[in-house]
Design an enzyme around this catalytic site. Sequence first.
Site, mmCIF file in Angstrom:
data_model
loop_
_atom_site.group_PDB
_atom_site.id
_atom_site.type_symbol
_atom_site.label_atom_id
_atom_site.label_comp_id
_atom_site.label_asym_id
_atom_site.label_seq_id
_atom_site.Cartn_x
_atom_site.Cartn_y
_atom_site.Cartn_z
ATOM 1 N N TYR A 1 48.315 40.312 56.544
ATOM 2 C CA TYR A 1 48.503 39.433 55.395
ATOM 3 C C TYR A 1 49.955 39.382 54.902
ATOM 4 O O TYR A 1 50.221 38.816 53.847
ATOM 5 C CB TYR A 1 47.578 39.854 54.241
ATOM 6 N N LYS B 1 41.163 50.091 63.992
ATOM 7 C CA LYS B 1 40.919 49.511 65.311
ATOM 8 C C LYS B 1 41.990 50.028 66.267
ATOM 9 O O LYS B 1 42.613 49.260 67.017
ATOM 10 C CB LYS B 1 40.942 47.976 65.202
ATOM 11 N N ASP C 1 34.574 47.874 63.461
ATOM 12 C CA ASP C 1 33.361 47.081 63.700
ATOM 13 C C ASP C 1 32.109 47.953 63.603
ATOM 14 O O ASP C 1 31.099 47.549 63.018
ATOM 15 C CB ASP C 1 33.417 46.301 65.025
ATOM 16 N N ASP D 1 39.670 43.427 53.078
ATOM 17 C CA ASP D 1 39.249 42.155 52.492
ATOM 18 C C ASP D 1 37.829 41.844 52.963
ATOM 19 O O ASP D 1 36.939 41.525 52.169
ATOM 20 C CB ASP D 1 40.225 41.057 52.947
ATOM 21 N N ASP E 1 33.872 42.504 50.748
ATOM 22 C CA ASP E 1 32.848 41.488 50.472
ATOM 23 C C ASP E 1 31.500 41.944 51.035
ATOM 24 O O ASP E 1 30.453 41.752 50.414
ATOM 25 C CB ASP E 1 33.222 40.132 51.101
HETATM 26 MG MG MG Z 1 38.588 38.439 49.705
#
Ligand code: MG
Length: 337
Positions: A123, A175, A208, A232, A236
């Site tokens: 990001y 990862k 994962d 991120d 969620d």
């Molecule tokens: Mg978000």
Amino acid sequence: MSKTITVVPGDGIGPEVTAAVLTILRSAGADLEYEEQLAGITALERVNDPLPEVTLDSIRRNKVVLKGPLTTPSGTGFRSINVAVRKEFDLYANVRPARTILKGGRYEDIDLVLIRENTEGLYVGVEHYIGMHGDPRAAAESVMIITRFGAERISRYAFEYAREHGRKKVTLAHKANILKYTQGLFLEVAHEVARDYPDIEWEDRIIDATAMHLVMNPYQFDVLVMENMFGDILSDQMAGLVGGLGFAPAGNIGKEHAMFEAVHGSAPDIAGKGIANPTGLLLSACMMLEHLGDHETGGRIRSALTSVVDSGDARTVDMGGTATTNEFTDAVVRALV
Ligand code: MG
Ligand code: NAI
């Protein structure tokens, strides 16, 4: 002397949930003064700048901001204002608790905290197109940046957080098997930091598989730490374990400044309808009060909120009820003791 904070109501449902939260903070007698400022689409429309300098100045001065969601155009348009604010004030630790409030969901008594690195990773926005064969956008490239400095401070933050909050275990989700350099460095550094915290159990897992294990048996986790994009996505997912985005708060913490916001976005599908659930921002406000040292008021608001959700009398639509934002807010105010 009361503390002045910056308040950015934001876009979409932002003004609705912010008004609800300010009503509850005032009713609870929180010792705060509120300085309202613009950002996002609302600011673009009113003052032709999605992140006005006066807003940044206000945050700079007050050091604490309570922020509603901001709409970010996908693909084109201005860069995320959320990301810009996190960068401007170096709010490197994104703290996202997922705790069951609404009972009767898929899981009971979930109590997890995800600590997301907030300034690096994919990001950072180092992206460009590559032109080929007359097509200026034949390919696109993004760069993931991990620094030893960034990985160390977020790992340390996670362990310090665990210690301070009486938590037992820190899991690094990564990862490093595929991204051997970037994720490999993060893993190496976290592993070194873990040695300084022999009192906290530590493990590392592939991202994962972590996502799968979180759904299969979330109780095996406690504090989770990871780079920006993984955090991120997984935060969620973790909100989904406790009834959805309406219940997910977040603190973005830097050395000097802090921004508190709900995990959810501006929810354009329900904006203006007066049915948004203000719980995400309300729990963020409780985190803010606790950050400012006022555990008493934060605790009282949490109790009022829990009793209203438990009673089932004033649940909002996303909780399976029919209450409006205002009806829910009034119920929380009545439940305050
Ligand atoms: Mg978000
Ligand atoms: P969203 O979180 O706004 O909405 C996803 C779904 O959850 C929608 O169906 C919405 O109605 C529901 N929802 C969200 N918050 C709710 C609440 N408080 N009460 C009841 N239902 C709620 O995510 P979406 O639609 O992907 O993004 C919309 C906009 O928000 C985008 O422009 C995005 O960039 C922005 N956004 C901003 C964030 C921030 O400011 N921190 C975070 C996430 C997205």
